[in-house]
Structure formats: C-alpha cells, structure tokens
Scaffold this motif. Structure first.
Motif, PDB file in Angstrom:
ATOM      1  N   GLN A 166       0.802  -1.226   0.000  1.00 33.43           N
ATOM      2  CA  GLN A 166       0.000   0.000   0.000  1.00 33.43           C
ATOM      3  C   GLN A 166       0.832   1.270   0.000  1.00 33.43           C
ATOM      4  O   GLN A 166       0.294   2.350   0.216  1.00 33.43           O
ATOM      5  CB  GLN A 166      -0.945  -0.003   1.219  1.00 33.43           C
ATOM      6  CG  GLN A 166      -1.787  -1.256   1.342  1.00 33.43           C
ATOM      7  CD  GLN A 166      -2.622  -1.518   0.104  1.00 33.43           C
ATOM      8  OE1 GLN A 166      -3.302  -0.611  -0.388  1.00 33.43           O
ATOM      9  NE2 GLN A 166      -2.592  -2.747  -0.398  1.00 33.43           N
ATOM     10  N   ALA A 170       1.707   4.140   4.162  1.00 35.07           N
ATOM     11  CA  ALA A 170       1.025   3.057   4.871  1.00 35.07           C
ATOM     12  C   ALA A 170       2.025   2.227   5.670  1.00 35.07           C
ATOM     13  O   ALA A 170       1.720   1.758   6.772  1.00 35.07           O
ATOM     14  CB  ALA A 170       0.262   2.170   3.882  1.00 35.07           C
ATOM     15  N   CYS A 240      -7.907  -5.788  16.652  1.00 33.48           N
ATOM     16  CA  CYS A 240      -8.093  -4.469  16.024  1.00 33.48           C
ATOM     17  C   CYS A 240      -6.789  -3.972  15.415  1.00 33.48           C
ATOM     18  O   CYS A 240      -6.760  -3.494  14.268  1.00 33.48           O
ATOM     19  CB  CYS A 240      -8.615  -3.475  17.053  1.00 33.48           C
ATOM     20  SG  CYS A 240     -10.244  -3.874  17.731  1.00 33.48           S
ATOM     21  N   ALA A 244      -5.862  -3.573  11.315  1.00 33.58           N
ATOM     22  CA  ALA A 244      -5.375  -2.305  10.771  1.00 33.58           C
ATOM     23  C   ALA A 244      -4.049  -2.497  10.053  1.00 33.58           C
ATOM     24  O   ALA A 244      -3.822  -1.928   8.969  1.00 33.58           O
ATOM     25  CB  ALA A 244      -5.237  -1.274  11.890  1.00 33.58           C
ATOM     26  N   LEU A 248      -2.995  -1.986   6.047  1.00 33.84           N
ATOM     27  CA  LEU A 248      -1.910  -1.102   5.656  1.00 33.84           C
ATOM     28  C   LEU A 248      -0.810  -1.820   4.874  1.00 33.84           C
ATOM     29  O   LEU A 248       0.065  -1.163   4.296  1.00 33.84           O
ATOM     30  CB  LEU A 248      -1.301  -0.440   6.895  1.00 33.84           C
ATOM     31  CG  LEU A 248      -2.207   0.569   7.618  1.00 33.84           C
ATOM     32  CD1 LEU A 248      -1.627   0.926   8.979  1.00 33.84           C
ATOM     33  CD2 LEU A 248      -2.391   1.829   6.768  1.00 33.84           C
ATOM     34  N   PRO A 253      -9.839  -3.018   4.923  1.00 35.38           N
ATOM     35  CA  PRO A 253     -10.295  -1.914   5.781  1.00 35.38           C
ATOM     36  C   PRO A 253      -9.179  -1.430   6.697  1.00 35.38           C
ATOM     37  O   PRO A 253      -8.442  -2.228   7.268  1.00 35.38           O
ATOM     38  CB  PRO A 253     -11.450  -2.532   6.574  1.00 35.38           C
ATOM     39  CG  PRO A 253     -11.876  -3.727   5.781  1.00 35.38           C
ATOM     40  CD  PRO A 253     -10.648  -4.242   5.108  1.00 35.38           C
ATOM     41  N   VAL A 254      -9.082  -0.119   6.843  1.00 30.42           N
ATOM     42  CA  VAL A 254      -8.064   0.472   7.707  1.00 30.42           C
ATOM     43  C   VAL A 254      -8.688   1.392   8.750  1.00 30.42           C
ATOM     44  O   VAL A 254      -8.324   1.329   9.937  1.00 30.42           O
ATOM     45  CB  VAL A 254      -7.015   1.249   6.883  1.00 30.42           C
ATOM     46  CG1 VAL A 254      -6.048   1.989   7.802  1.00 30.42           C
ATOM     47  CG2 VAL A 254      -6.249   0.320   5.957  1.00 30.42           C
ATOM     48  N   ALA A 255      -9.617   2.240   8.338  1.00 29.46           N
ATOM     49  CA  ALA A 255     -10.134   3.290   9.210  1.00 29.46           C
ATOM     50  C   ALA A 255     -10.759   2.714  10.481  1.00 29.46           C
ATOM     51  O   ALA A 255     -10.412   3.122  11.595  1.00 29.46           O
ATOM     52  CB  ALA A 255     -11.153   4.145   8.450  1.00 29.46           C
ATOM     53  N   GLU A 256     -11.694   1.774  10.328  1.00 25.69           N
ATOM     54  CA  GLU A 256     -12.405   1.255  11.504  1.00 25.69           C
ATOM     55  C   GLU A 256     -11.481   0.530  12.479  1.00 25.69           C
ATOM     56  O   GLU A 256     -11.488   0.835  13.684  1.00 25.69           O
ATOM     57  CB  GLU A 256     -13.546   0.339  11.066  1.00 25.69           C
ATOM     58  CG  GLU A 256     -14.367  -0.185  12.247  1.00 25.69           C
ATOM     59  CD  GLU A 256     -15.540  -1.053  11.805  1.00 25.69           C
ATOM     60  OE1 GLU A 256     -16.192  -1.654  12.670  1.00 25.69           O
ATOM     61  OE2 GLU A 256     -15.801  -1.121  10.576  1.00 25.69           O
ATOM     62  N   LEU A 258      -8.296   0.852  12.816  1.00 29.63           N
ATOM     63  CA  LEU A 258      -7.325   1.801  13.351  1.00 29.63           C
ATOM     64  C   LEU A 258      -7.957   2.664  14.431  1.00 29.63           C
ATOM     65  O   LEU A 258      -7.337   2.910  15.482  1.00 29.63           O
ATOM     66  CB  LEU A 258      -6.774   2.670  12.220  1.00 29.63           C
ATOM     67  CG  LEU A 258      -5.709   3.702  12.621  1.00 29.63           C
ATOM     68  CD1 LEU A 258      -4.517   3.021  13.268  1.00 29.63           C
ATOM     69  CD2 LEU A 258      -5.267   4.513  11.403  1.00 29.63           C
ATOM     70  N   ILE A 259      -9.182   3.121  14.204  1.00 35.56           N
ATOM     71  CA  ILE A 259      -9.883   3.902  15.226  1.00 35.56           C
ATOM     72  C   ILE A 259     -10.111   3.065  16.478  1.00 35.56           C
ATOM     73  O   ILE A 259      -9.930   3.537  17.605  1.00 35.56           O
ATOM     74  CB  ILE A 259     -11.209   4.433  14.663  1.00 35.56           C
ATOM     75  CG1 ILE A 259     -10.946   5.492  13.594  1.00 35.56           C
ATOM     76  CG2 ILE A 259     -12.074   5.030  15.783  1.00 35.56           C
ATOM     77  CD1 ILE A 259     -12.191   5.965  12.877  1.00 35.56           C
ATOM     78  N   ASP A 260     -10.502   1.803  16.288  1.00 33.94           N
ATOM     79  CA  ASP A 260     -10.690   0.915  17.441  1.00 33.94           C
ATOM     80  C   ASP A 260      -9.393   0.736  18.218  1.00 33.94           C
ATOM     81  O   ASP A 260      -9.392   0.706  19.466  1.00 33.94           O
ATOM     82  CB  ASP A 260     -11.215  -0.448  16.983  1.00 33.94           C
ATOM     83  CG  ASP A 260     -12.638  -0.368  16.450  1.00 33.94           C
ATOM     84  OD1 ASP A 260     -13.335   0.612  16.777  1.00 33.94           O
ATOM     85  OD2 ASP A 260     -13.053  -1.286  15.708  1.00 33.94           O
TER      86      ASP A 260
END
Length: 288
Positions: A166, A170, A240, A244, A248, A253-256, A258-260
């Motif tokens: 990525q 990333a 989580c 993430a 990367l 999926p990265v956002a969810e 990573l936020i977690d």
C-alpha cells in the motif's frame, strides 16, 4: 645584625593570574519542560544501555520474536493461507510484533522492580531530577525497543513473503501501530508492577498474553472460531491492531480497525495512567 634589603621584583616579572574561559552555566529549575525532556532522554539512554548489555533482553527483543515468526510460518502458513485465500504471513507478522511488545514490557517491569529493590529509584528521587522523567524515560525506552523489534520482525517477514503493498506512508503507519500498542501496554504493566510483589506480575501478564495470543485474528481468521466467540475475538485490542496492520500492508479496511486500536490504547492509558504515576511515585519514595 645587619638587615639585608630584598630586591624588589619588577611588576613585569610577577606571575599573572590565569583567566579561564569557562562556558556559562544556565541553571534551569528541575520542574521546567526543558529539564523534563533532557532528564527523560538521560533515563531512556540508561535503560537502553542496560538492556543492550543484558543477554536475556537481547534474546527477548531479537531472537524470540524472529524464531516465533518462523515457527508459525512453518507450522501454520499453508493451512491458514489455503483457508483464507490470503498469505498468512500478513497476519502473523503483525501478531508477533504485538506479542513482542507485550513480552518485552514484562522484562522492563521486572527491571523496574529490581531498581526499586536496590534503592536506585529512591536515589534518583532525591536528586535534582524532574519527577516525571523516570516514568517518561522508561516509556520512551519502551517505544524505541518496540520500534527495533518491529523492524526486525518485518525484516524476517520480508524473507517469508511479507510486503508493503500500500505504499511508504502506509508502511510508516503500520510501524507506528505496535509502538502505540506497546506504550499503552507499558502503562498498564507499570501500574500492575507497582502494586504486585513476587511472581504475581509474571503470572498475571503471562495468562493475559497467552489468551490474547491464541484468540486473535492474526493467529487464524475470526470465522474459524466458534460463533459465540467471534465477536469477542474480533473486538479485542490485538485483533483491532492486526486488522489495521493487514489493511496497511496487504490491503483491506483500515479506518475502523485503526480507530478501534486508538480507542483501546487511549482507554488503557486513561484508566491505568494515574495508577501508574502514583504507583511509580510511591515506589520511588519507599525504594531501598
């Protein structure tokens, strides 16, 4: 008796005073932000030098994570890859970096207990050193140790097929996740270390580490666990962070996740930060 007159010494031959050009010393109060930064870095260097001279720490930081990654690759890579349709190394590399961050923090906590028992913490506490430098220097040393371990594990992972698909940004974000995870765990383990005695610390953390190791999405896919356990496995902190890091590197999926991960780390620091600070202060005051 005759008085002998002593000839006067010419002023030019008299010894002249030596003038030393010394640098100006700027005394800063020990509670200043500059003193905090300087003293934290000195404490960090002290810990890093002690760890470099300790064979057990070297094995824990370099040898153990690398061998564990190779062992997982030999035993589970083919079966997990065929089940998921994706190379298993993209899950095992993140998992090993996080496990190494946790196990290394345990070694650091045991060293903290040694400093307390020998009275070193107490001696630092009586010196003109910023009160927070001991704890922040320890956390900074943990971050550097986790960074070194992460780079070593990734280098071994590259030999096994791991790649940054990525892009470089990333890749940098991926390397930062174990560091954040390790700092959060170091705050937790410091709080535990200040209130436990003897082998209790190792037993508690060993049980927690084993549970997280065998119940996360890096070990096997979440879908491989029983249905009633899948939600717990998917939302535990290691899973989580692993998801993430998968996104990367391999993609996804990265956002969810990573936020977690950030929520987990922030929550741990929020809950255990004050007990860690208070416990460290008490340990320093009663050290020796």
């Amino acid at each position: 008796m005759s008085v002998v007159d002593t000839p006067a010494v010419p002023e030019s031959s008299a010894p002249s005073a030596v003038v030393l050009d010394l640098p100006e010393v700027s005394a800063r109060p020990e509670s200043s932000p500059v003193a905090w930064a300087v003293h934290s870095w000195l404490q960090c260097k002290r810990l890093l030098m002690a760890w470099l001279r300790d064979p057990a720490t070297t094995i824990q930081t370099i040898v153990y994570p690398a061998l564990t990654l190779v062992m997982f690759w030999i035993v589970l890579d083919e079966s997990i890859s065929s089940f998921s349709g994706k190379p298993a190394v993209y899950g095992t590399v993140p998992m090993i970096t996080l496990i190494a961050a946790m196990t290394g923090a345990v070694v650091s906590a045991l060293a903290f207990k040694v400093d307390k028992a020998t009275g070193l913490l107490g001696r630092f506490w009586t010196m003109p050193i910023h009160r927070a430098a001991g704890l922040t220097g320890r956390l900074l040393a943990e971050a550097i140790r986790v960074l070194a371990t992460t780079l070593i594990v990734i280098a071994v992972g590259f030999c096994l097929g791991f790649r940054f698909d990525q892009g470089p940004l990333a890749a940098l974000a991926l390397i930062g996740i174990p560091i954040l995870f390790g700092i959060g765990f170091a705050v937790f383990i410091t709080a535990i270390a200040t209130i436990t005695e003897g082998p209790v610390l190792v037993q508690i953390v060993g049980l927690l580490t084993n549970l997280l190791l065998f119940f996360n999405s890096g070990f096997v896919l979440v879908q491989a666990y029983p249905t009633w356990l899948q939600s717990t496995v998917a939302n535990q902190p290691m899973s989580c962070a692993i998801e993430a890091m998968k996104g990367l590197s391999y993609g996804g999926p990265v956002a969810e996740p990573l936020i977690d991960t950030l929520l987990w780390v922030g929550g741990v620091i929020l809950v255990f930060g004050y007990p860690a600070v208070r416990g460290y202060r008490k340990a320093a005051e009663t050290s020796g």
